[in-house]
Design an enzyme around this catalytic site. Structure first.
Site, PDB file in Angstrom:
ATOM      1  N   LYS A 255      41.470  42.089  28.726  1.00 34.24           N
ATOM      2  CA  LYS A 255      40.423  41.003  28.802  1.00 34.24           C
ATOM      3  C   LYS A 255      40.436  40.836  30.284  1.00 34.24           C
ATOM      4  O   LYS A 255      40.190  41.665  31.198  1.00 34.24           O
ATOM      5  CB  LYS A 255      40.936  39.996  28.124  1.00 34.24           C
ATOM      6  CG  LYS A 255      41.047  40.329  26.540  1.00 34.24           C
ATOM      7  CD  LYS A 255      41.070  39.033  25.529  1.00 34.24           C
ATOM      8  CE  LYS A 255      42.487  38.614  25.587  1.00 34.24           C
ATOM      9  NZ  LYS A 255      42.669  37.699  24.339  1.00 34.24           N
TER      10      LYS A 255
ATOM     11  N   CYS B  90      52.983  38.233  37.917  1.00 29.62           N
ATOM     12  CA  CYS B  90      51.761  38.408  37.057  1.00 29.62           C
ATOM     13  C   CYS B  90      52.123  38.528  35.643  1.00 29.62           C
ATOM     14  O   CYS B  90      51.354  37.726  34.709  1.00 29.62           O
ATOM     15  CB  CYS B  90      50.705  39.364  37.568  1.00 29.62           C
ATOM     16  SG  CYS B  90      51.681  40.857  37.546  1.00 29.62           S
TER      17      CYS B  90
ATOM     18  N   GLY C 102      42.583  42.511  33.743  1.00 31.36           N
ATOM     19  CA  GLY C 102      42.279  43.604  34.460  1.00 31.36           C
ATOM     20  C   GLY C 102      41.278  44.838  33.883  1.00 31.36           C
ATOM     21  O   GLY C 102      40.889  44.780  32.705  1.00 31.36           O
TER      22      GLY C 102
ATOM     23  N   LEU D   7      28.397  51.034  43.282  1.00 31.56           N
ATOM     24  CA  LEU D   7      28.848  51.842  42.318  1.00 31.56           C
ATOM     25  C   LEU D   7      30.201  52.432  42.675  1.00 31.56           C
ATOM     26  O   LEU D   7      30.613  53.329  42.140  1.00 31.56           O
ATOM     27  CB  LEU D   7      27.816  52.791  41.898  1.00 31.56           C
ATOM     28  CG  LEU D   7      26.781  52.217  41.130  1.00 31.56           C
ATOM     29  CD1 LEU D   7      25.661  53.552  40.707  1.00 31.56           C
ATOM     30  CD2 LEU D   7      27.087  51.611  39.827  1.00 31.56           C
TER      31      LEU D   7
ATOM     32  N   GLY E 285      45.937  44.110  48.183  1.00 37.14           N
ATOM     33  CA  GLY E 285      47.358  43.692  47.766  1.00 37.14           C
ATOM     34  C   GLY E 285      47.577  42.190  47.651  1.00 37.14           C
ATOM     35  O   GLY E 285      46.716  41.407  48.488  1.00 37.14           O
ATOM     36  N   ALA E 286      48.163  41.671  46.522  1.00 38.75           N
ATOM     37  CA  ALA E 286      48.732  40.200  46.379  1.00 38.75           C
ATOM     38  C   ALA E 286      49.588  40.059  47.088  1.00 38.75           C
ATOM     39  O   ALA E 286      50.567  40.852  47.738  1.00 38.75           O
ATOM     40  CB  ALA E 286      48.694  39.807  45.053  1.00 38.75           C
TER      41      ALA E 286
ATOM     42  N   GLU F 109      47.783  51.158  36.388  1.00 38.68           N
ATOM     43  CA  GLU F 109      48.715  51.897  37.255  1.00 38.68           C
ATOM     44  C   GLU F 109      49.815  52.106  36.759  1.00 38.68           C
ATOM     45  O   GLU F 109      50.237  51.697  35.680  1.00 38.68           O
ATOM     46  CB  GLU F 109      48.927  50.780  38.503  1.00 38.68           C
ATOM     47  CG  GLU F 109      47.778  50.409  39.243  1.00 38.68           C
ATOM     48  CD  GLU F 109      48.055  49.486  40.405  1.00 38.68           C
ATOM     49  OE1 GLU F 109      49.002  48.712  40.414  1.00 38.68           O
ATOM     50  OE2 GLU F 109      47.115  49.357  41.269  1.00 38.68           O
TER      51      GLU F 109
ATOM     52  N   GLU G  14      44.221  44.712  38.933  1.00 32.86           N
ATOM     53  CA  GLU G  14      45.389  44.201  38.389  1.00 32.86           C
ATOM     54  C   GLU G  14      45.423  42.695  38.447  1.00 32.86           C
ATOM     55  O   GLU G  14      45.646  42.220  39.581  1.00 32.86           O
ATOM     56  CB  GLU G  14      46.682  44.923  38.921  1.00 32.86           C
ATOM     57  CG  GLU G  14      46.778  46.499  38.621  1.00 32.86           C
ATOM     58  CD  GLU G  14      47.251  46.759  37.533  1.00 32.86           C
ATOM     59  OE1 GLU G  14      47.665  45.735  36.591  1.00 32.86           O
ATOM     60  OE2 GLU G  14      47.297  47.895  36.945  1.00 32.86           O
TER      61      GLU G  14
ATOM     62  N   ASN H  50      52.649  38.769  46.225  1.00 38.14           N
ATOM     63  CA  ASN H  50      53.875  38.579  45.297  1.00 38.14           C
ATOM     64  C   ASN H  50      54.895  39.840  45.623  1.00 38.14           C
ATOM     65  O   ASN H  50      56.020  39.725  45.463  1.00 38.14           O
ATOM     66  CB  ASN H  50      53.833  37.902  44.155  1.00 38.14           C
ATOM     67  CG  ASN H  50      53.062  38.990  43.079  1.00 38.14           C
ATOM     68  OD1 ASN H  50      52.392  39.702  43.779  1.00 38.14           O
ATOM     69  ND2 ASN H  50      53.165  38.858  41.951  1.00 38.14           N
TER      70      ASN H  50
ATOM     71  N   PRO I 191      46.874  43.961  53.139  1.00 39.31           N
ATOM     72  CA  PRO I 191      47.860  43.295  52.538  1.00 39.31           C
ATOM     73  C   PRO I 191      47.526  41.966  52.457  1.00 39.31           C
ATOM     74  O   PRO I 191      46.290  41.563  53.243  1.00 39.31           O
ATOM     75  CB  PRO I 191      49.189  43.546  53.523  1.00 39.31           C
ATOM     76  CG  PRO I 191      48.586  44.128  54.881  1.00 39.31           C
ATOM     77  CD  PRO I 191      47.155  44.434  54.635  1.00 39.31           C
TER      78      PRO I 191
ATOM     79  N   THR J 145      51.749  34.310  60.073  1.00 33.94           N
ATOM     80  CA  THR J 145      52.583  34.021  59.005  1.00 33.94           C
ATOM     81  C   THR J 145      53.788  33.528  58.822  1.00 33.94           C
ATOM     82  O   THR J 145      54.335  33.436  60.084  1.00 33.94           O
ATOM     83  CB  THR J 145      52.793  35.691  58.271  1.00 33.94           C
ATOM     84  OG1 THR J 145      53.401  35.665  57.116  1.00 33.94           O
ATOM     85  CG2 THR J 145      53.758  36.493  59.156  1.00 33.94           C
TER      86      THR J 145
HETATM   87  P1  NDP Z   1      44.131  36.600  45.395  1.00 31.33           P
HETATM   88  O1  NDP Z   1      43.213  37.140  44.471  1.00 31.33           O
HETATM   89  O2  NDP Z   1      43.754  35.252  46.099  1.00 31.33           O
HETATM   90  O3  NDP Z   1      44.127  37.688  46.715  1.00 31.33           O
HETATM   91  C1  NDP Z   1      44.428  39.109  46.392  1.00 31.33           C
HETATM   92  C2  NDP Z   1      43.812  39.955  47.647  1.00 31.33           C
HETATM   93  O4  NDP Z   1      42.472  39.936  47.878  1.00 31.33           O
HETATM   94  C3  NDP Z   1      44.274  39.463  48.947  1.00 31.33           C
HETATM   95  O5  NDP Z   1      44.590  40.389  49.834  1.00 31.33           O
HETATM   96  C4  NDP Z   1      42.970  38.643  49.417  1.00 31.33           C
HETATM   97  O6  NDP Z   1      42.988  38.494  50.918  1.00 31.33           O
HETATM   98  C5  NDP Z   1      42.100  39.558  48.919  1.00 31.33           C
HETATM   99  N1  NDP Z   1      40.484  38.879  48.588  1.00 31.33           N
HETATM  100  C6  NDP Z   1      40.358  37.758  48.441  1.00 31.33           C
HETATM  101  N2  NDP Z   1      39.103  37.369  48.440  1.00 31.33           N
HETATM  102  C7  NDP Z   1      38.449  38.694  48.570  1.00 31.33           C
HETATM  103  C8  NDP Z   1      37.164  39.216  48.456  1.00 31.33           C
HETATM  104  N3  NDP Z   1      36.226  38.331  48.221  1.00 31.33           N
HETATM  105  N4  NDP Z   1      37.019  40.572  48.791  1.00 31.33           N
HETATM  106  C9  NDP Z   1      38.088  41.362  48.752  1.00 31.33           C
HETATM  107  N5  NDP Z   1      39.444  40.953  48.963  1.00 31.33           N
HETATM  108  C10 NDP Z   1      39.745  39.714  48.691  1.00 31.33           C
HETATM  109  O7  NDP Z   1      45.855  36.761  44.756  1.00 31.33           O
HETATM  110  P2  NDP Z   1      46.999  36.395  45.364  1.00 31.33           P
HETATM  111  O8  NDP Z   1      47.160  37.125  46.666  1.00 31.33           O
HETATM  112  O9  NDP Z   1      46.993  34.924  45.380  1.00 31.33           O
HETATM  113  O10 NDP Z   1      47.914  36.780  44.279  1.00 31.33           O
HETATM  114  C11 NDP Z   1      48.407  36.335  43.280  1.00 31.33           C
HETATM  115  C12 NDP Z   1      47.597  36.629  41.942  1.00 31.33           C
HETATM  116  O11 NDP Z   1      47.680  38.101  41.845  1.00 31.33           O
HETATM  117  C13 NDP Z   1      47.983  36.218  40.779  1.00 31.33           C
HETATM  118  O12 NDP Z   1      46.834  35.783  39.858  1.00 31.33           O
HETATM  119  C14 NDP Z   1      48.691  37.204  39.945  1.00 31.33           C
HETATM  120  O13 NDP Z   1      48.952  36.940  38.549  1.00 31.33           O
HETATM  121  C15 NDP Z   1      48.237  38.517  40.214  1.00 31.33           C
HETATM  122  N6  NDP Z   1      48.827  39.486  40.420  1.00 31.33           N
HETATM  123  C16 NDP Z   1      48.549  40.566  39.467  1.00 31.33           C
HETATM  124  C17 NDP Z   1      49.237  41.716  39.307  1.00 31.33           C
HETATM  125  C18 NDP Z   1      49.105  42.653  38.269  1.00 31.33           C
HETATM  126  O14 NDP Z   1      49.542  43.771  38.445  1.00 31.33           O
HETATM  127  N7  NDP Z   1      48.360  42.448  37.323  1.00 31.33           N
HETATM  128  C19 NDP Z   1      50.586  41.945  40.113  1.00 31.33           C
HETATM  129  C20 NDP Z   1      50.734  40.778  40.991  1.00 31.33           C
HETATM  130  C21 NDP Z   1      49.828  39.593  41.264  1.00 31.33           C
HETATM  131  P3  NDP Z   1      43.901  37.061  51.578  1.00 31.33           P
HETATM  132  O15 NDP Z   1      45.219  37.287  51.178  1.00 31.33           O
HETATM  133  O16 NDP Z   1      43.472  37.190  52.814  1.00 31.33           O
HETATM  134  O17 NDP Z   1      43.171  35.992  50.841  1.00 31.33           O
END
Ligand code: NDP
Length: 494
Positions: free
Chosen positions: A461, A290, A464, A250, A156-157, A468, A256, A159, A183, A32
């Site tokens: 749509k 997001c 999500g 299932l 988790g994402a 939460e 989100e 951000n 994470p 990282t």
């Molecule tokens: P990603 O979709 O790339 O990744 C999210 C998480 O999913 C990461 O931990 C990632 O791992 C994991 N992941 C990726 N592929 C898979 C898979 N096939 N199976 C299971 N897990 C998987 O999102 P970002 O991290 O790029 O975050 C940005 C996005 O998140 C934006 O679209 C943003 O809008 C959204 N977001 C939505 C929020 C909401 O509450 N609606 C709040 C915050 C962000 P790895 O990191 O290793 O790729």
């Protein structure tokens, strides 16, 4: 832990399973980096199959212990975690700043604070989750019991690394579930600190495990037969993959996902208030939020007034060192994401939209090694432009003129996303008419992104599934069992 700073290097990070750190059997590591300089902060051990199985087995044991406790006890333990989190606010915030590049001005006042607020909300709710009884006079009664789901997975994402882990775990744990949290790969540092704090507060071993790794680890957790539910925060494309994988066993899902949300500003709005909302909710977290309002629709009568002085104001926003308390815009999270955002900046320039300001890589020698881009505003944008249609997740605000209420509602809804939206007007009836018509999970009238813990958050749509926060999100982390008791003997039928 003391406050980290821009120079901090950390030891190799490991997964936290069953109340302790464990070595990985995968033999793989990843790194990282600090987004302001792109230097490596530390390595992280990628969880292997053995750790994933161990995390699930531990979470199943943890679930047995946790769900057998009284809800009052669970709530009390979570409240202790809230107190520790608030005590350590700044050190946790600084860690997220090191990992994400988000300014300390944000992380110290928002990320941990709002995460702790959500855990506190659910800790208070834990012993108020009851079933109900339905009486059938002369026959018996049905007792509806609200039960937890079992082992939940949170993914988790990057951000809001700590806040997302807190939002998901506070809700899951208060309902009596255990959780395994993965994470995002680019922001792995703070989730294990949350796990340590839960342990210190008295959460039994296995109730909150953290496993590190890339998408393969997420995928393995989603596919694991010992897991009952998955909650993902991420991109819509990832949400679709996770949902279809979860469907094979299932599992229940909460998703989100991303957004491309509208802010609609009518001629009769308080322009300064609307402008403040548009700027903050495009450039906060360097646009990596997001629910940001990235399509700003401004009615023709105030269109030029809205844009007047915009460039001067945006150019004056302090961009720089995220550890400087004066900084309001830090670097983007990674070099890869910077490349993506810069591609959208170029698309915006080439689109024919009016370039008001920004979108450049700053040439200040102190910033050139980081993932910096200046906040950008493009006016006269049209609905079909790629940067207006797609989620950029960077500091890029599109301003679009409109004429009528009917027209702007149709245009605001012309997107696959439906996370948020806002309407600015001094006409009460119109404000509510438009708010009712926006296809999104959260809509504000004369405000934006105000998200207290008691209010449900989530998308329509492609933004999500499920919610939460707020009391009704417990529906997504519990299931209802009907237990029927008769007061009369069973009659002979055959
Ligand atoms: P990603 O979709 O790339 O990744 C999210 C998480 O999913 C990461 O931990 C990632 O791992 C994991 N992941 C990726 N592929 C898979 C898979 N096939 N199976 C299971 N897990 C998987 O999102 P970002 O991290 O790029 O975050 C940005 C996005 O998140 C934006 O679209 C943003 O809008 C959204 N977001 C939505 C929020 C909401 O509450 N609606 C709040 C915050 C962000 P790895 O990191 O290793 O790729």
């Amino acid at each position: 832990m003391t406050l980290v700073n821009a120079e901090t290097s950390l030891e190799t990070q490991r997964s936290y399973i069953d109340g302790r750190y464990v070595d990985s059997t995968s033999g793989e590591t990843f790194e990282t980096t600090y987004p302001a300089t792109n230097r490596v902060i530390c390595s992280i051990e990628q969880a292997g199959e053995a750790e994933i199985d161990a995390a699930v087995a531990s979470a199943q044991r943890g679930f047995e212990v946790w769900s057998a406790m009284t809800a009052t006890e669970r709530g009390r333990i979570l409240m202790r975690a809230v107190a520790i989190l608030r005590d350590r606010n700044d050190e946790l915030a600084y860690l997220d700043t090191l990992d994400t590049g988000k300014p300390v001005a944000e992380t110290t006042t928002e990320d941990i604070v709002t995460g702790a607020d959500v855990i506190e909300f659910y800790a208070g709710l834990a012993d108020k989750l009851h079933g109900e009884t339905i009486d059938f006079p002369g026959h018996g009664f049905a007792r509806m019991r609200r039960e937890p789901l079992g082992v939940c997975v949170g993914i988790g994402a990057w951000n809001y690394p700590m806040q997302i882990a807190m939002w998901k775990s506070g809700l899951a744990l208060a309902c009596g579930n255990s959780m395994i949290f993965k994470p995002a790969e680019v922001t792995p540092l703070s989730a294990t600190k949350l796990a340590e704090i839960y342990s210190e507060a008295g959460v039994p071993d296995g109730v909150f495990n953290v496993v590190h790794g890339d998408a393969r680890v997420g995928q393995a957790l989603v596919q694991h037969p010992g897991v009952s539910k998955v909650s993902l925060t991420g991109e819509a494309a990832t949400g679709k993959i996770v949902m279809s994988e979860a469907a094979k066993t299932l599992k229940k899902v909460t998703l989100e996902l991303g957004g491309k949300s509208p802010i609609i500003i009518f001629d009769d709005a308080d322009i300064e208030s609307a402008r403040n909302a548009a700027l903050t909710n495009n450039f906060y977290s360097t646009g990596q939020v997001c629910s940001n309002g990235t399509r700003v629709f401004v009615q023709r009568g105030i269109y030029e007034e809205f844009l007047a002085g915009m460039a001067e104001r945006v150019n004056a926003i302090p961009v720089g060192d995220p550890f400087d308390p004066e900084t309001l815009i830090g670097p983007l999270v990674s070099a890869e994401h910077h490349d993506k955002v810069m591609r959208y900046m170029k698309l915006a320039i080439d689109s024919g939209a009016r370039h008001v300001c920004g979108g450049e890589v700053p040439q200040d020698p102190e910033l050139v090694g980081g993932n910096y881009v200046t906040p950008a505003v493009f006016a006269d944008a049209t609905d079909d432009m790629v940067f207006v249609r797609e989620e950029v997740f960077g500091p890029l605000m599109a301003v679009l003129p409109f004429d009528t209420e009917e027209e702007v509602i149709a245009r605001a809804n012309d997107t696959p996303y439906g996370l948020s939206g806002a309407v600015f007007t001094s006409d009460f009836a119109r404000a509510n008419r438009v708010a009712n018509s926006i296809e999104a999970g959260s809509v504000w009238i004369n405000d934006y992104n105000y998200l207290p813990a008691s209010v449900p958050f989530g998308g329509y749509k492609h933004s999500g599934v499920g919610r939460e926060n707020g009391a009704n999100a417990i529906e997504h982390y519990t299931q209802v069992k009907m237990i029927y008791s008769t007061l009369v003997p069973v009659e002979r039928y055959m």
